[in-house]
Design an enzyme around this catalytic site. Structure first.
Site, short mmCIF file in Angstrom:
data_model
loop_
_atom_site.label_atom_id
_atom_site.label_comp_id
_atom_site.label_asym_id
_atom_site.label_seq_id
_atom_site.Cartn_x
_atom_site.Cartn_y
_atom_site.Cartn_z
N GLU A 69 0.83 -1.12 0.00
CA GLU A 69 -0.16 0.06 -0.06
C GLU A 69 0.95 1.25 0.11
OE1 GLU A 69 -3.36 -0.10 0.07
OE2 GLU A 69 -3.61 -2.27 0.16
N CYS A 73 -2.38 8.66 3.15
CA CYS A 73 -2.18 8.26 1.86
C CYS A 73 -3.22 8.23 0.95
CB CYS A 73 -1.81 6.63 2.06
SG CYS A 73 -3.19 5.81 2.93
P1 NAP Z 1 8.87 4.63 4.15
O1 NAP Z 1 10.10 5.41 4.17
O2 NAP Z 1 8.69 3.81 2.87
O3 NAP Z 1 8.79 4.02 5.50
C1 NAP Z 1 7.78 2.81 5.98
C2 NAP Z 1 8.11 1.82 6.76
O4 NAP Z 1 9.19 1.11 5.91
C3 NAP Z 1 8.71 2.30 8.07
O5 NAP Z 1 8.52 1.37 8.86
C4 NAP Z 1 10.28 1.96 7.51
O6 NAP Z 1 11.13 1.90 9.03
C5 NAP Z 1 10.24 1.07 6.66
N1 NAP Z 1 11.46 0.82 5.84
C6 NAP Z 1 12.23 1.90 5.29
N2 NAP Z 1 13.17 1.53 4.52
C7 NAP Z 1 13.29 0.05 4.66
C8 NAP Z 1 13.96 -0.92 4.14
N3 NAP Z 1 14.94 -0.59 3.30
N4 NAP Z 1 13.59 -2.36 4.37
C9 NAP Z 1 12.70 -2.25 5.20
N5 NAP Z 1 11.69 -1.44 5.74
C10 NAP Z 1 12.06 -0.12 5.46
O7 NAP Z 1 7.41 5.76 4.30
P2 NAP Z 1 7.36 7.08 4.77
O8 NAP Z 1 7.70 8.02 3.96
O9 NAP Z 1 7.91 7.01 6.35
O10 NAP Z 1 5.87 6.95 4.84
C11 NAP Z 1 4.62 7.76 4.21
C12 NAP Z 1 4.44 7.10 2.89
O11 NAP Z 1 3.51 5.73 3.11
C13 NAP Z 1 3.79 7.93 1.82
O12 NAP Z 1 4.33 7.70 0.52
C14 NAP Z 1 2.47 7.50 2.10
O13 NAP Z 1 1.42 7.51 0.81
C15 NAP Z 1 2.59 5.97 2.46
N6 NAP Z 1 1.39 5.34 2.71
C16 NAP Z 1 0.53 4.77 2.20
C17 NAP Z 1 -0.54 3.94 2.70
C18 NAP Z 1 -1.77 3.25 1.84
O14 NAP Z 1 -2.45 2.50 2.37
N7 NAP Z 1 -1.36 3.20 0.63
C19 NAP Z 1 -1.08 4.32 4.07
C20 NAP Z 1 -0.17 5.09 4.84
C21 NAP Z 1 1.12 5.60 4.10
P3 NAP Z 1 12.00 2.93 9.57
O15 NAP Z 1 11.40 4.40 9.17
O16 NAP Z 1 11.44 2.40 10.76
O17 NAP Z 1 13.23 3.01 9.09
#
Ligand code: NAP
Length: 494
Positions: A234, A268
């Protein structure tokens, strides 16, 4: 500062230290997955109607513990209390609806057998084993609660890696699941960074449910592909809202404000682009700006704030950069456009912009903050074409008195809300939600959301005669008889 042994969680309201949590060392991840696997071996044999009782109790407990959950979410994310309450409502309803639906969705189904009467074929849904879940910080309670509920109801164990910013909310969920009667070991929370724990998690689980950015989703999808395990993502969005000429404009403006500024725009499925028919453009802008001017921005644990803090310095930097870039390239600021450090270190005003052009970052990139771009369009066709002109396809919203469903069907998005921004589809837990295009693969909620945590197994029992030439008939005679037989079967469309 976080070390590799502890996560230090800071409250975005004032950047004070909220708490410290020990980090799971990557080398301990396999042991956690093993524990989950052992617990799952017994859980998969528990009838689904009995598993469902845990989630009925969870639905009630979430409401009973409402204020503690709200306090914890707000402390870790800085969001307004009303935005945190969306998580409580969602988690409770999702648990209750999934508990009601799972027994029917998981039921074994009789299928047409190879030979009528002689073959009895039944399709079963088997749990996968251990499901890994990785979550972002923006909805730290309801997302893991609802994803885990479906994975657990399907007979799996769950190992959750919450975002580094929100481990306490995840640990609170674990506490509530235990209180609801979930057996030990079936739901484990592993605090730590994604870069550290991600590889060990992917290496050991049987399926990965990821919510977060498209960039991280891509990385994890390819790691899962390497192991040939399932992946559901997602991911990001740049969600459009369409206001047609026959819309109730006051309602559309109020709905836009909810959809663009709830959770301080860090949703999101939130709205970042509005396409408004020229016939109602001026009226819509007037109503919209009146609504925005009434929003109360700030921090605090009471219900008086409408738009809370952004979650972090990183979020504030992205939002400020997008708005500054747009303004420097000619965008007009109709509301907001400024950080408000006087209210909280990461507060940013609800912002409305027009005169957006292609070279501006926020034209196509996800801002993930309280920033709305409004575009005037000449026709419904133009509104649809521009809404669809995006690499994303997560959510959309259409405002119209009469043509909502018809226009919605032409929009390329996993969910389309008519006369609502995102809550109508999100809250319809029996139906799937998720993204098209670069917004994701797979779905959560509904039958699709549950069955992705299972593997179909077909068991067919052959009776009386094998599917092979009888000894006395020979190959040619068998082929003749079967040609006739298949003609008959095809004729009755068996
Ligand atoms: P992100 O950087 O991708 O982080 C999300 C999660 O992934 C965190 O728990 C992060 O851990 C983990 N992560 C990061 N790098 C990783 C790796 N190399 N391997 C495994 N896990 C890893 O996302 P964000 O920018 O913080 O969050 C916002 C994004 O989420 C936005 O783009 C939003 O649209 C999307 N989102 C989508 C939905 C949906 O339902 N479509 C819902 C909510 C949010 P750490 O940060 O702890 O390192």
């Amino acid at each position: 500062m976080s070390s590799n042994r502890h996560l230090v969680v800071r409250c975005p309201f004032d950047d004070s230290v909220y708490g410290t949590v020990p980090v799971t060392p990557p080398e301990q991840v396999p042991a956690a997955i093993d524990r989950a696997r052992q617990a799952q071996a017994a859980w998969q044999n528990v009838p689904v109607t009995v598993r469902a009782r845990v989630f009925r109790r969870l639905a009630r407990l979430v409401l009973d513990h409402r204020d503690r959950i709200l306090d914890t979410i707000q402390s870790e994310t800085g969001k307004a209390r009303l935005s945190a309450f969306e998580e409580v409502m969602d988690a409770s309803r999702a648990a209750r609806v999934f508990a009601a639906e799972a027994p029917g969705q998981l039921r074994a189904r009789r299928r047409r057998g190879a030979i009528p009467v002689l073959t009895r074929a039944v399709e079963h849904n088997r749990p996968l084993g251990v499901v890994g879940i990785i979550n972002p910080w923006n909805y730290p309670f309801n997302l893991p609660a609802s994803d885990s509920a479906q994975a657990l109801l399907a007979g799996n164990a769950v190992v959750l890696k919450p975002d580094s910013q929100t481990p306490f909310t995840a640990l609170l969920l674990a506490e509530l699941l235990a209180e609801a009667g979930l057996p030990d070991g079936l739901f484990q929370v592993l605090p730590g960074s994604g870069a550290d724990l991600g590889p060990a998690l992917v290496a050991g689980v049987d399926f990965l449910m990821f919510t977060g950015s498209t960039a991280t989703g891509r990385l994890l999808a390819s790691a899962c592909a390497d192991r040939l395990i399932g992946f559901s993502g997602e991911l990001g969005g740049k969600n459009p809202l369409l206001v047609l000429a026959d819309a109730d404009i006051a309602a559309a403006a109020a709905g836009t404000v909810r959809a663009a500024f709830a959770n301080t725009g860090q949703v999101c499925v939130g709205i970042e682009r509005a396409y408004v028919h020229r016939a109602v453009y001026e009226e819509y802008l007037t109503e919209l700006l009146a609504e925005v001017s009434g929003l109360r921005l700030g921090v605090g644990y009471d219900w008086k704030v409408d738009v809370g803090s952004l979650a972090s310095a990183r979020q504030l930097a992205t939002v400020s950069a997008h708005v500054m870039d747009a303004v420097s390239k000619g965008a007009t600021v109709l509301a907001g456009g400024r950080a408000r450090p006087d209210l909280g270190p990461y507060c940013y005003e609800p912002t409305v912009l027009t005169d957006i052009t292609e070279e501006m970052l926020l034209c196509r990139e996800e801002t993930f903050g309280p920033v709305l771009a409004v575009y005037r369009v000449e026709s419904d066709d133009e509104a649809v074409a521009r809404a669809n002109d995006s690499r994303y396809g997560l959510n959309a919203s259409v405002w119209s008195a009469r043509r909502g469903p018809e226009i919605a069907a032409r929009v390329r998005a996993g969910t389309v809300n008519v006369n609502e921004g995102y809550a109508a589809t999100w809250g319809s837990h029996a139906a799937p939600i998720g993204g098209m295009g670069e917004s994701g693969v797979g779905r959560r909620h509904g039958g699709h959301g549950l069955l992705k945590y299972t593997e179909p197994q077909t068991i067919a029992v052959q009776r009386l005669h094998p599917i092979a030439p009888p000894a006395k008939v020979g190959n040619e005679g068998y082929a003749k008889a079967m040609t006739l037989g298949i003609r008959l079967l095809n004729g009755v469309s068996w």
